[in-house]
Design an enzyme around this catalytic site. Sequence first.
Site, PDB file in Angstrom:
ATOM      1  N   SER A   1       0.843  -1.207   0.000  1.00 23.42           N
ATOM      2  CA  SER A   1       0.000   0.000   0.000  1.00 23.42           C
ATOM      3  C   SER A   1       0.872   1.249   0.000  1.00 23.42           C
ATOM      4  O   SER A   1       0.577   2.225  -0.698  1.00 23.42           O
ATOM      5  CB  SER A   1      -0.958   0.020   1.195  1.00 23.42           C
ATOM      6  OG  SER A   1      -0.244   0.032   2.413  1.00 23.42           O
TER       7      SER A   1
ATOM      8  N   ASP B   1       5.930   2.950   6.791  1.00 27.48           N
ATOM      9  CA  ASP B   1       5.993   2.265   5.492  1.00 27.48           C
ATOM     10  C   ASP B   1       6.227   3.255   4.357  1.00 27.48           C
ATOM     11  O   ASP B   1       7.074   3.017   3.477  1.00 27.48           O
ATOM     12  CB  ASP B   1       4.687   1.485   5.222  1.00 27.48           C
ATOM     13  CG  ASP B   1       4.520   0.302   6.159  1.00 27.48           C
ATOM     14  OD1 ASP B   1       5.385   0.112   7.021  1.00 27.48           O
ATOM     15  OD2 ASP B   1       3.517  -0.428   6.019  1.00 27.48           O
TER      16      ASP B   1
HETATM   17  N1  LIG Z   1      -0.258  -3.072  -7.031  1.00 27.83           N
HETATM   18  C1  LIG Z   1      -1.336  -2.549  -6.480  1.00 27.83           C
HETATM   19  N2  LIG Z   1      -2.345  -2.108  -7.239  1.00 27.83           N
HETATM   20  C2  LIG Z   1      -3.445  -1.576  -6.673  1.00 27.83           C
HETATM   21  N3  LIG Z   1      -3.647  -1.444  -5.342  1.00 27.83           N
HETATM   22  C3  LIG Z   1      -2.673  -1.845  -4.529  1.00 27.83           C
HETATM   23  C4  LIG Z   1      -1.468  -2.426  -5.044  1.00 27.83           C
HETATM   24  N4  LIG Z   1      -0.694  -2.744  -3.999  1.00 27.83           N
HETATM   25  C5  LIG Z   1      -1.388  -2.397  -2.881  1.00 27.83           C
HETATM   26  N5  LIG Z   1      -2.566  -1.862  -3.188  1.00 27.83           N
HETATM   27  C6  LIG Z   1      -3.585  -1.351  -2.232  1.00 27.83           C
HETATM   28  O1  LIG Z   1      -3.076  -1.562  -0.921  1.00 27.83           O
HETATM   29  C7  LIG Z   1      -3.911  -2.478  -0.193  1.00 27.83           C
HETATM   30  C8  LIG Z   1      -3.059  -3.404   0.661  1.00 27.83           C
HETATM   31  O2  LIG Z   1      -2.623  -2.673   1.746  1.00 27.83           O
HETATM   32  P1  LIG Z   1      -2.305  -3.318   3.156  1.00 27.83           P
HETATM   33  O3  LIG Z   1      -1.741  -2.222   3.962  1.00 27.83           O
HETATM   34  O4  LIG Z   1      -3.484  -4.059   3.693  1.00 27.83           O
HETATM   35  O5  LIG Z   1      -1.178  -4.394   2.843  1.00 27.83           O
HETATM   36  P2  LIG Z   1       0.390  -4.179   2.642  1.00 27.83           P
HETATM   37  O6  LIG Z   1       0.679  -2.738   2.493  1.00 27.83           O
HETATM   38  O7  LIG Z   1       0.815  -5.075   1.532  1.00 27.83           O
HETATM   39  O8  LIG Z   1       0.989  -4.757   3.998  1.00 27.83           O
HETATM   40  P3  LIG Z   1       1.602  -3.943   5.283  1.00 27.83           P
HETATM   41  O9  LIG Z   1       0.826  -2.680   5.406  1.00 27.83           O
HETATM   42  O10 LIG Z   1       1.379  -4.876   6.437  1.00 27.83           O
HETATM   43  O11 LIG Z   1       3.047  -3.780   4.950  1.00 27.83           O
HETATM   44  C9  LIG Z   1      -4.669  -3.240  -1.261  1.00 27.83           C
HETATM   45  O12 LIG Z   1      -5.910  -3.727  -0.721  1.00 27.83           O
HETATM   46  C10 LIG Z   1      -4.865  -2.177  -2.331  1.00 27.83           C
HETATM   47  O13 LIG Z   1      -5.954  -1.349  -1.990  1.00 27.83           O
HETATM   48  C1  LIG Z   2       1.320  -2.690  11.428  1.00 32.26           C
HETATM   49  C2  LIG Z   2       2.129  -1.466  11.051  1.00 32.26           C
HETATM   50  O1  LIG Z   2       2.921  -1.076  12.173  1.00 32.26           O
HETATM   51  C3  LIG Z   2       3.123  -1.759   9.942  1.00 32.26           C
HETATM   52  C4  LIG Z   2       2.518  -2.231   8.657  1.00 32.26           C
HETATM   53  O2  LIG Z   2       3.557  -2.442   7.732  1.00 32.26           O
HETATM   54  C5  LIG Z   2       1.172  -0.348  10.672  1.00 32.26           C
HETATM   55  C6  LIG Z   2       1.843   1.013  10.582  1.00 32.26           C
HETATM   56  O3  LIG Z   2       2.936   1.223  11.127  1.00 32.26           O
HETATM   57  O4  LIG Z   2       1.206   1.886   9.989  1.00 32.26           O
HETATM   58 MG   LIG Z   3       0.135  -1.325   4.003  1.00 30.29          MG
END
Ligand SMILES: Nc1ncnc2c1ncn2[C@@H]1O[C@H](COP(=O)(O)OP(=O)(O)OP(=O)(O)O)[C@@H](O)[C@H]1O
Ligand SMILES: C[C@@](O)(CCO)CC(=O)[O-]
Ligand SMILES: [Mg+2]
Length: 398
Positions: free
Chosen positions: A147, A205
């Site tokens: 994300s 992040d």
């Molecule tokens: N390649 C992509 N294309 C479109 N949307 C995306 C893409 N990558 C991420 N997203 C958006 O980000 C969301 C995922 O975010 P989420 O924060 O839940 O997971 P993450 O960022 O992979 O993991 P974390 O936040 O734990 O590191 C997806 O549901 C979508 O809305």
């Molecule tokens: C779970 C969390 O600590 C990390 C997600 O990659 C959420 C955040 O810091 O925003």
């Molecule tokens: Mg995320």
Amino acid sequence: MHAIDCIFSAPGKAILHGEHAVVHGKVALAVSLNLRTFLRLQATSTSEVCINLPNINTFLSWDVTALQHLLQGATNEHRHLKELDAELVGRLRELTGIEAGSTDTRSMAVSAFLYMYLCIFAKAKALPSVSVTVWSELPTGAGLGSSAAYCVCVAAALLSAQGAVSSSPGSDGDTARWSGEELELINQWAFQGERIIHGNPSGVDNAVSTWGGILRYHAGKITPLQRVPMLRILLTNTRVPRSTKTLVAGVKDKINKFPSILNPVLESVDAVACTCEQTLMEMAKGLPTAEHYATLEELIDINQHHLNVMGVSHPSLDTLCRVTLARGLHSKLTGAGGGGCGITLLRPDSSASVVQDVIQDLKDTGYECWETSIGVPGIQLHSSHAVKEEVMNVFNSY
Ligand SMILES: Nc1ncnc2c1ncn2[C@@H]1O[C@H](COP(=O)(O)OP(=O)(O)OP(=O)(O)O)[C@@H](O)[C@H]1O
Ligand SMILES: C[C@@](O)(CCO)CC(=O)[O-]
Ligand SMILES: [Mg+2]
């Protein structure tokens, strides 16, 4: 409208220590990963805004006039970066039909894009017609900051199209990067996008995806770690889907319910992150020893237990820890947990056969597993001939 046809990329990340605790003001250590999200922005003459998101099978467009209406008569003229503009978020929901609090993949990606687009161009005479395609090497929603990489690419592309950051920044061969001030602006807008997706992000992040490298993040303060040893890290994707937003909200509920139990856990995670940082600095000063690695491994185990207490582990992650420990290697979840990815620390003397065996064990469990490089550059602007053929093929099909 400045940039006409540009390609941007931003890296994913792994959190070594401090996930969840960082949302509550504790220290986190995060590293960028050599898996990137790529974005192509093109100016069009269609009077439409098109977004192509092949990873999540989403292809949508809106009439620019319909979007312009959302800004008219808005009472909040001074959209700033401190908080989300609730009125605009509400209007966007009406236009897209997306429900409040939705954790649906498509809704979150679309809302974050449209919010950043409208705010960044709010003061322009007319909203520009653009076509945006995003494709990523990162698994979506698996703890590797997909994300944030998405939001950082969107923010950089829109800000450079609007002229708020350079659309031809200082170049180093075929890739270019921005000044510290410009990176700060990109990071702040990406944080707004993360707010739409996560609800209550800490900002770690988007910071590591913007700046790259290895960062200490504490209550918004970003400190790049200058000297760190070469760490070898195995990444494992359990393939269990989860939502960062839901997990972050769950930890908050637990803290509210049991503050005297959970707050010491958060303090302890903070101490784990700080002890890890000190150990890494010591390792960088001299020759890393077996004791240094033993300390890093114990810290991984302690943190994984704490994350279990916070309620963000998952049986699939317990299995990861057990399978790697059977080969003498220590693992923890990374990112929000609840499934998704974990990291395993490899020792410099971990033989190729041990690494191959553990990868095979994890694949036999149904997981995806690969050794990764860390500390790669943050957001970049590429000339199209410098972008991998695989990525250009995706872009050329939309
Ligand atoms: N390649 C992509 N294309 C479109 N949307 C995306 C893409 N990558 C991420 N997203 C958006 O980000 C969301 C995922 O975010 P989420 O924060 O839940 O997971 P993450 O960022 O992979 O993991 P974390 O936040 O734990 O590191 C997806 O549901 C979508 O809305
Ligand atoms: C779970 C969390 O600590 C990390 C997600 O990659 C959420 C955040 O810091 O925003
Ligand atoms: Mg995320």
